[in-house]
Design a protein around this motif. Structure first.
Motif, PDB file in Angstrom:
ATOM      1  N   TYR A  33      12.280  29.591  46.615  1.00 12.92           N
ATOM      2  CA  TYR A  33      13.641  29.588  46.067  1.00 12.92           C
ATOM      3  C   TYR A  33      13.955  28.144  45.705  1.00 12.92           C
ATOM      4  O   TYR A  33      13.903  27.253  46.554  1.00 12.92           O
ATOM      5  CB  TYR A  33      14.652  30.117  47.082  1.00 12.92           C
ATOM      6  N   ILE A  34      14.267  27.889  44.430  1.00  9.95           N
ATOM      7  CA  ILE A  34      14.385  26.519  43.936  1.00  9.95           C
ATOM      8  C   ILE A  34      15.737  26.284  43.288  1.00  9.95           C
ATOM      9  O   ILE A  34      16.182  27.065  42.436  1.00  9.95           O
ATOM     10  CB  ILE A  34      13.267  26.214  42.909  1.00  9.95           C
ATOM     11  N   ASP A  35      16.382  25.214  43.716  1.00  8.10           N
ATOM     12  CA  ASP A  35      17.586  24.698  43.074  1.00  8.10           C
ATOM     13  C   ASP A  35      17.147  23.467  42.289  1.00  8.10           C
ATOM     14  O   ASP A  35      16.921  22.404  42.863  1.00  8.10           O
ATOM     15  CB  ASP A  35      18.628  24.332  44.124  1.00  8.10           C
ATOM     16  N   ASN A  37      16.559  20.118  39.700  1.00 11.32           N
ATOM     17  CA  ASN A  37      17.299  18.864  39.511  1.00 11.32           C
ATOM     18  C   ASN A  37      17.640  18.630  38.040  1.00 11.32           C
ATOM     19  O   ASN A  37      17.982  17.527  37.652  1.00 11.32           O
ATOM     20  CB  ASN A  37      16.515  17.689  40.071  1.00 11.32           C
ATOM     21  N   ASP A  41      20.195  26.795  36.501  1.00 10.41           N
ATOM     22  CA  ASP A  41      20.496  27.765  37.546  1.00 10.41           C
ATOM     23  C   ASP A  41      19.385  27.795  38.592  1.00 10.41           C
ATOM     24  O   ASP A  41      18.217  27.495  38.306  1.00 10.41           O
ATOM     25  CB  ASP A  41      20.648  29.168  36.937  1.00 10.41           C
ATOM     26  N   ASP A  42      19.765  28.217  39.813  1.00 14.38           N
ATOM     27  CA  ASP A  42      18.775  28.443  40.859  1.00 14.38           C
ATOM     28  C   ASP A  42      17.877  29.609  40.450  1.00 14.38           C
ATOM     29  O   ASP A  42      18.282  30.486  39.688  1.00 14.38           O
ATOM     30  CB  ASP A  42      19.457  28.777  42.178  1.00 14.38           C
ATOM     31  N   TYR A  43      16.641  29.653  40.990  1.00 17.17           N
ATOM     32  CA  TYR A  43      15.749  30.752  40.640  1.00 17.17           C
ATOM     33  C   TYR A  43      14.711  30.972  41.741  1.00 17.17           C
ATOM     34  O   TYR A  43      14.474  30.102  42.582  1.00 17.17           O
ATOM     35  CB  TYR A  43      15.036  30.488  39.313  1.00 17.17           C
ATOM     36  N   TRP A  44      14.116  32.186  41.705  1.00 12.58           N
ATOM     37  CA  TRP A  44      13.013  32.556  42.586  1.00 12.58           C
ATOM     38  C   TRP A  44      11.705  32.451  41.806  1.00 12.58           C
ATOM     39  O   TRP A  44      11.668  32.682  40.596  1.00 12.58           O
ATOM     40  CB  TRP A  44      13.180  33.988  43.105  1.00 12.58           C
ATOM     41  N   ASN A 304      13.501  18.429  49.766  1.00 18.07           N
ATOM     42  CA  ASN A 304      14.602  17.905  48.976  1.00 18.07           C
ATOM     43  C   ASN A 304      14.133  16.632  48.270  1.00 18.07           C
ATOM     44  O   ASN A 304      13.595  15.726  48.906  1.00 18.07           O
ATOM     45  CB  ASN A 304      15.812  17.586  49.855  1.00 18.07           C
ATOM     46  N   ASP A 312      20.498  16.170  38.987  1.00 21.27           N
ATOM     47  CA  ASP A 312      20.884  16.696  40.288  1.00 21.27           C
ATOM     48  C   ASP A 312      19.718  16.551  41.249  1.00 21.27           C
ATOM     49  O   ASP A 312      18.596  16.206  40.851  1.00 21.27           O
ATOM     50  CB  ASP A 312      21.289  18.171  40.145  1.00 21.27           C
ATOM     51  N   MET A 314      16.831  18.176  43.770  1.00 22.05           N
ATOM     52  CA  MET A 314      16.025  19.385  43.791  1.00 22.05           C
ATOM     53  C   MET A 314      15.868  19.853  45.234  1.00 22.05           C
ATOM     54  O   MET A 314      15.481  19.073  46.107  1.00 22.05           O
ATOM     55  CB  MET A 314      14.648  19.140  43.169  1.00 22.05           C
ATOM     56  N   ASP A 315      16.171  21.121  45.477  1.00 18.98           N
ATOM     57  CA  ASP A 315      15.957  21.731  46.784  1.00 18.98           C
ATOM     58  C   ASP A 315      14.981  22.883  46.631  1.00 18.98           C
ATOM     59  O   ASP A 315      15.105  23.693  45.695  1.00 18.98           O
ATOM     60  CB  ASP A 315      17.263  22.245  47.379  1.00 18.98           C
TER      61      ASP A 315
END
Length: 327
Positions: A33-35, A37, A41-44, A304, A312, A314-315
C-alpha cells in the motif's frame, strides 16, 4: 507459444551446465500500500522485488586452480501482457541479466571477467539493505552490479581481504574513456563480532544529471558493524565529489537488527544531502521477518522517504512471502 518455445530452447542450451553446476533461485510475492511522493492518489500494488534464478559452478584444474562461471537472471510475475512494463523488451516478457562472468582462482586469489557485483556494495554501501519489499536506494553509490568488469579478490589474510574492480567499455559513446572508465579498490576486515569496510572509486563517465561535469568523480566510503548477543548495529558514511563542477553529496546509514527465535526485527535510517541547492533525502525503514524454515519467510515492512525535491513524502506498507531454493 513464443514464450514457451523460448523457455524450451533456453532449457536445452543450459542442460549441460545444470548437470555439473548448482542451480538456485528466489521467489517472492509482495502486497504494497503506497502513498506516493508525487502528490497523486494512494494505491495498492502486487508484485515482486527480488525474484531471480541462477547457475553457478566451477571446475577443478589441479594444482590448487579452479575455473568458475556464474549466471543469474531477474524475473517478474506481474503486469503480464501490459505495455506499461517499461523494463521489458516486449510487453509481458520480463527477464534481465544480473550476473554473467567467468574466472580463475587459486592460492593467489580470484580473477573474474564479465557482469559482476561491485565489491564496494557488500563492503560499504549495502550496510542497511535489509528490506524484503524494496531495494536500497538512499546512500548507495555502488551501482550494485555492472557489465564489462574485471575484478580481483584477494585471499583471506587473517581476516583481511582486498578487492580491485574496473569497467573497460570501449569508445562507443562520449562518456567512455579510451581504457578504464571506472575503477575502485575495497578493503574489508572481519574478526568475530566486528566487521569493517572501506572503499575508494574514481568514475570518468558522464551522468544523466550533469553530463560531462560529473566526469572524474571521486567516491569514498567507510562502514562498520558489531554483533552482540542477539543484536547487530551497523553504520556507514560516504562522499561523492565530481571534480568537474557537479554537486558534492554526503550520505550515511545507521541500523539495528535483532533476532529472537525464528524472528528478526530491523530498523534503519539513511540520509543523503547534496550541496549547491540539491535535495536532502531522509529514508526510514522498519521490518519484521518470521522464518517458517531456513529458506522460507513471511515479512511486514514500513518505509517513509522524505525527499525535498518531491511534492510529498512517500509512505509504503508491505506484507509478503519469500522462498529461497537450490538444487
Amino acid at each position: 507459444m513464443k514464450n514457451v518455445m523460448k523457455v524450451a530452447v533456453t532449457a536445452a542450451l543450459l542442460a549441460p551446465l545444470v548437470a555439473q553446476a548448482g542451480v538456485y533461485g528466489r521467489a517472492d510475492g509482495v502486497v504494497r500500500y503506497i502513498d506516493p511522493n508525487t502528490g497523486g492518489d494512494d494505491y495498492w500494488d502486487v508484485g515482486v522485488d527480488k525474484m531471480r534464478w541462477g547457475i553457478v559452478g566451477s571446475e577443478d584444474l589441479g594444482n590448487g586452480m579452479k575455473a568458475h562461471y556464474h549466471y543469474e537472471w531477474a524475473h517478474d510475475n506481474g503486469e503480464v501482457g501490459s505495455s506499461t512494463q517499461a523494463s521489458a523488451s516486449t510487453a509481458g516478457d520480463y527477464e534481465k541479466s544480473r550476473l554473467a562472468y567467468v574466472g580463475l582462482s587459486g592460492d593467489w586469489g580470484k580473477l573474474t571477467v564479465g557482469r559482476n557485483w561491485w565489491p564496494s556494495y557488500f563492503a560499504v554501501w549495502g550496510a542497511t539493505d535489509w528490506g524484503d519489499a524494496h531495494a536500497i536506494g538512499t546512500g548507495n553509490f555502488s551501482g550494485n552490479r555492472t557489465g564489462d568488469q574485471i575484478r580481483y579478490d584477494s585471499p583471506n589474510m587473517s581476516g583481511f581481504t582486498a578487492n580491485v574492480a574496473m569497467v573497460v567499455s570501449g569508445e562507443g559513446q562520449a562518456s567512455n574513456e579510451d581504457a578504464i572508465d571506472v575503477w575502485e579498490i575495497v578493503g574489508q576486515y572481519k574478526n568475530g563480532p566486528i566487521a569493517l569496510g572501506a572503499t575508494y572509486r574514481n568514475d570518468q563517465r558522464d551522468t544523466a544529471t550533469c553530463g560531462a561535469t560529473c566526469r572524474d568523480t571521486d567516491v569514498w566510503g567507510i562502514s562498520g558493524s558489531y554483533k552482540f548477543e542477539n543484536f547487530k548495529v551497523v553504520g556507514m558514511y560516504g562522499n561523492s565529489d565530481p571534480s568537474g563542477g557537479g554537486a558534492e553529496t554526503d550520505v550515511f546509514q545507521v541500523g539495528l537488527e535483532a533476532s529472537f527465535d525464528n524472528n528478526t526485527v530491523h530498523v534503519a535510517y539513511r540520509n543523503s544531502d547534496t550541496d549547491s541547492g540539491g535535495a536532502e533525502v531522509d529514508d526510514w525503514e522498519v521490518g519484521v521477518r518470521h522464518f517458517l524454515s531456513k529458506e522460507t519467510r513471511v515479512f511486514v515492512e514500513y518505509r517513509n522517504v522524505d525527499d525535498d525535491s518531491k511534492a510529498d513524502e512517500m509512505d509504503m506498507f508491505a506484507v509478503g512471502i519469500r522462498k529461497d531454493w537450490k538444487l
